[in-house]
Design an enzyme around this catalytic site. Structure first.
Site, PDB file in Angstrom:
ATOM      1  N   SER A 206       0.636  -1.344   0.031  1.00 15.25           N
ATOM      2  CA  SER A 206      -0.029   0.113  -0.461  1.00 15.25           C
ATOM      3  C   SER A 206       0.737   1.319  -0.132  1.00 15.25           C
ATOM      4  O   SER A 206       2.169   1.269   0.235  1.00 15.25           O
ATOM      5  CB  SER A 206      -1.041   0.463   0.816  1.00 15.25           C
ATOM      6  OG  SER A 206      -0.089   0.576   2.488  1.00 15.25           O
ATOM      7  N   HIS A 207      -0.077   2.696  -0.202  1.00 15.63           N
ATOM      8  CA  HIS A 207       1.085   3.546  -0.893  1.00 15.63           C
ATOM      9  C   HIS A 207       1.816   3.680   1.275  1.00 15.63           C
ATOM     10  O   HIS A 207       3.212   4.040   1.188  1.00 15.63           O
ATOM     11  CB  HIS A 207       0.503   4.472  -0.570  1.00 15.63           C
ATOM     12  CG  HIS A 207      -0.445   4.500  -2.229  1.00 15.63           C
ATOM     13  ND1 HIS A 207       0.225   4.451  -3.533  1.00 15.63           N
ATOM     14  CD2 HIS A 207      -1.245   5.062  -2.422  1.00 15.63           C
ATOM     15  CE1 HIS A 207      -0.049   3.982  -4.263  1.00 15.63           C
ATOM     16  NE2 HIS A 207      -1.407   4.469  -4.139  1.00 15.63           N
TER      17      HIS A 207
END
Length: 679
Positions: free
Chosen positions: A282-283
């Site tokens: 994920s970011h």
């Protein structure tokens, strides 16, 4: 309901008399319940209660006569079920895993009968029963599979709890103020309502069983996403999102109860510990690794409670790829962190070069250059014709740098331009509410005819469909998507991220990469060097069903994850099954991807800050994994995961450096939609 009681004592002499409209045999079913209500072994009673509720359920939906009586009967059956389960807790202490799983299955079914909009719960029940069968057959993957559904059930319970809170708590607040109820009592009103229902019973069983599953699956108490040794002061927060723009003046380790996946790491933070389960790719996970910040999920509730008890105290954390040790330390031992996230640390110097409009509103892939588009577009053009033939690369065109400024300066958009200038002045005075207003203002831009003409020519010339051929509405949808990509320059995460590293936000330019969407069966992200261990001989990847936004965006649950040795690409090793309840799907469409000059700067984690927007809205589908071949067909899964790993390895060899690759799978074929250097 047609019953009467004779004698004294619990349920003594209770008789069931027929009631009009009830299913045939229902009185006998209630007699069975009464006969077993005080049994030491609760299974027959629980099964009888569930059968009675199942028989009763259709009547509750059809508004028959005596509806109130039927509702009270159903409540009584549910209450008796919960009492029987709670009475069984002690007996379950030494029970085999299959026994506990069976009880959880019963409670899940009872919960499904107690709520509306229960599709997710029903799929959880279906998956849980499948895991139970795997356990009975001694399948070596049963615990890993059950863990994914346990996590999904928890997500479903949390979602329902939030829904009930939003429905009931405002009324509780209103009535509490009128009746002068103590505020503490008002605050816990909805919580206590939930605590008295089936969801709380289920949650208690899951908490008991989670350590068992983790032990059998050899998962441990931690998932270390970014293994950095740090020391800092513990600060307990509810949400990482709520503090992402805050600056801490000393090395800080956040214990955050909620991490969604799209947040920024605040200045001064050297570590984040959470019970939440953001994807490893994920970011926020990527940004933690890039910023050399410790980031880990703690699955053990007692460990997490202990850490929360250290609030405002100085701790040292020493992680491995699978575990973390920590200890309280003296301030004299605190060494200045080398993390660029700590104020006073030496973050790499990064800068932006202002991009100009070079006379073209749209360009084909053959025209992509660093003066016209960002690395995202250039990389995808570079792959065309160089990757193996079995790897697809979607056709692309782009709206180059400077086009937004050119459109804004067009006479068509004079009022919009004036409004944006005023809003920028407010922003310069640190009125951050202007960010949202700028985004709204950008959406009012009108498209110059020359832009429409050139974009149409480039798309048709590249073999892509032109939205306007299907009517003005589709072109308007496409134009709105383009504007949303431009507007994302002013989203809060991106704006504060550039401020943090002292980038001139005005110099940030946004090209738009235009691609035809592959209507994916699955989407994936690959890191060709394992990001958790740093092992360059091992590929790490995550896979979701449907489009990739559920993987890279803030969608709850975990993706399927696996590793694969580069010298054994036919032998991927599954690390975890998916727990994401939602998949995104779309018909044949166009996607407009952000491609800024700030996304791939060395030393700046700019990837993922800006939006990519499809022309058409995606459909959200509640996922049933029990029929998905990627989950239930070992041969199919091995083939797909191996193909994904091979694609990542081929792209790494092409560039000669570790790569962060995004792609999709459609009908067994792998498509790569973007790649960038793995930071």
């Amino acid at each position: 309901m047609g019953y009467k009681s004779e004698g004294e004592g619990f349920m003594v002499g209770v008789q069931i008399n027929p009631v009009k409209g009830l299913p045939s045999g229902f009185p006998e079913l209630l007699e069975f319940v009464l006969d077993h209500v005080e049994d030491k072994s609760p299974e027959p009673l629980l099964e009888g209660l569930l059968e009675a509720r199942v028989e009763l359920h259709p009547l509750l939906l059809d508004s028959p006569e005596r509806m109130k009586d039927l509702i009270f009967l159903d409540i009584a059956l549910d209450s008796t079920f919960r009492t029987a389960i709670e009475r069984s807790y002690e007996r379950l202490n030494d029970a085999a895993p299959e026994k506990i799983m069976y009880f959880i299955s019963l409670v899940l079914e009872n919960l499904a009968l107690s709520i509306d909009d229960n599709e997710d719960i029903l799929y959880c029940l279906k998956g849980w029963n499948q895991a139970l069968e795997m356990a009975k057959q001694n399948d070596d993957q049963w615990a890993l599979y059950a863990k994914a559904f346990l996590d999904r059930i928890r997500l479903a319970l949390a979602s329902k709890g939030e829904q009930y809170h939003n429905i009931m708590q405002p009324s509780a607040e209103y009535l509490g103020s009128l009746l002068s109820i103590d505020q503490w009592a008002v605050n816990i009103f909805t919580e206590e309502i939930i605590r008295g229902g089936s969801a709380a019973t289920l949650s208690a069983l899951l908490n008991r069983f989670d350590p068992v599953l983790r032990n059998v699956a050899q998962l441990g108490s931690w998932q270390v996403i970014s293994p950095i040794e740090v020391s800092g002061y513990v600060v307990v927060v509810d949400e990482l999102l709520a503090v992402q723009n805050k600056s801490y003046d000393k090395p800080t380790i956040l214990v955050a109860k909620s991490v969604k996946g799209e947040e920024e790491i605040p200045d001064g933070v050297v570590g984040v510990i959470t019970p939440d389960m953001p994807d490893v790719l994920s970011h926020v996970s990527v940004r933690a690794r890039n910023s050399k910040v410790l980031f880990a999920t703690c699955f053990d509730h007692s460990t997490l409670s202990e850490l929360e008890g250290y609030d405002q105290k100085l701790l040292s954390f020493k992680p491995t790829s699978a575990d973390i040790t920590y200890r309280e330390t003296a301030e004299s031992e605190l060494q200045q962190s080398s993390s660029p996230n700590v104020e006073g640390g030496h973050a790499p110097s990064v800068s932006l070069v202002k991009k100009k409009f070079l006379g073209k509103y749209a360009i084909s892939a053959e025209e992509f250059s660093d003066e016209m588009v960002g690395a995202k577009s250039r990389n995808i053009a570079y792959l065309k014709g160089k990757v193996p033939s079995w790897v697809g690369v979607p056709t692309s065109v782009a709206i180059p740098f400077g086009t937004f400024d050119k459109v804004l300066s067009d006479g068509l958009n004079k009022e919009v331009a004036q409004n944006i200038e005023k809003l920028k002045s407010r922003l310069a005075q640190e009125d951050f509410s202007a960010l949202g207003e700028i985004r709204k203002a950008v959406l009012n831009l009108a498209a110059p005819m020359q832009l429409v003409k050139e974009l149409k020519e480039k798309m048709l010339g590249s073999g892509m469909p032109w939205p306007g051929d299907e009517g003005d509405q589709l072109w308007e949808q496409a134009w709105m998507a383009i504007k949303k990509v431009w507007a994302s320059k002013w989203n809060e995460r991106a704006y504060f991220s550039t401020r943090k590293v002292k980038l001139d936000h005005e110099y940030l330019s946004m090209a738009v990469l235009v691609q035809e969407i592959v209507n994916a069966d699955y989407a994936f992200v690959i890191h060709t060097t394992n990001p958790s261990s740093g092992d360059s001989s091992e590929i790490y990847a995550e896979v979701v069903k449907g489009l990739g936004e559920t993987l890279v965006g803030a969608y709850p649950g975990r993706a399927m994850s696996f590793v694969c040795k580069k010298d054994e690409l036919d032998s991927p090793k599954l690390l975890g099954y998916p727990s994401k309840p939602i998949g995104l799907f779309i018909r044949r469409s166009i996607i407009f991807r952000s491609d800024s000059n700030g996304e791939d700067l060395e030393g700046y984690a700019g990837a993922g800050l800006y939006d990519s927007v499809p022309m058409d809205e995606e459909d959200e589908v509640v996922l049933d994994y029990t029929t998905d071949p990627l989950i239930v067909d070992h041969g199919f899964r091995n083939s797909i995961l191996s193909s994904i790993a091979r694609a990542g390895h081929a792209i790494e060899e092409l560039y000669g450096s570790p790569q962060d690759v995004e792609g999709v799978v459609k009908d067994g074929k792998v498509y790569v939609v973007q790649t960038r250097p793995q930071m």
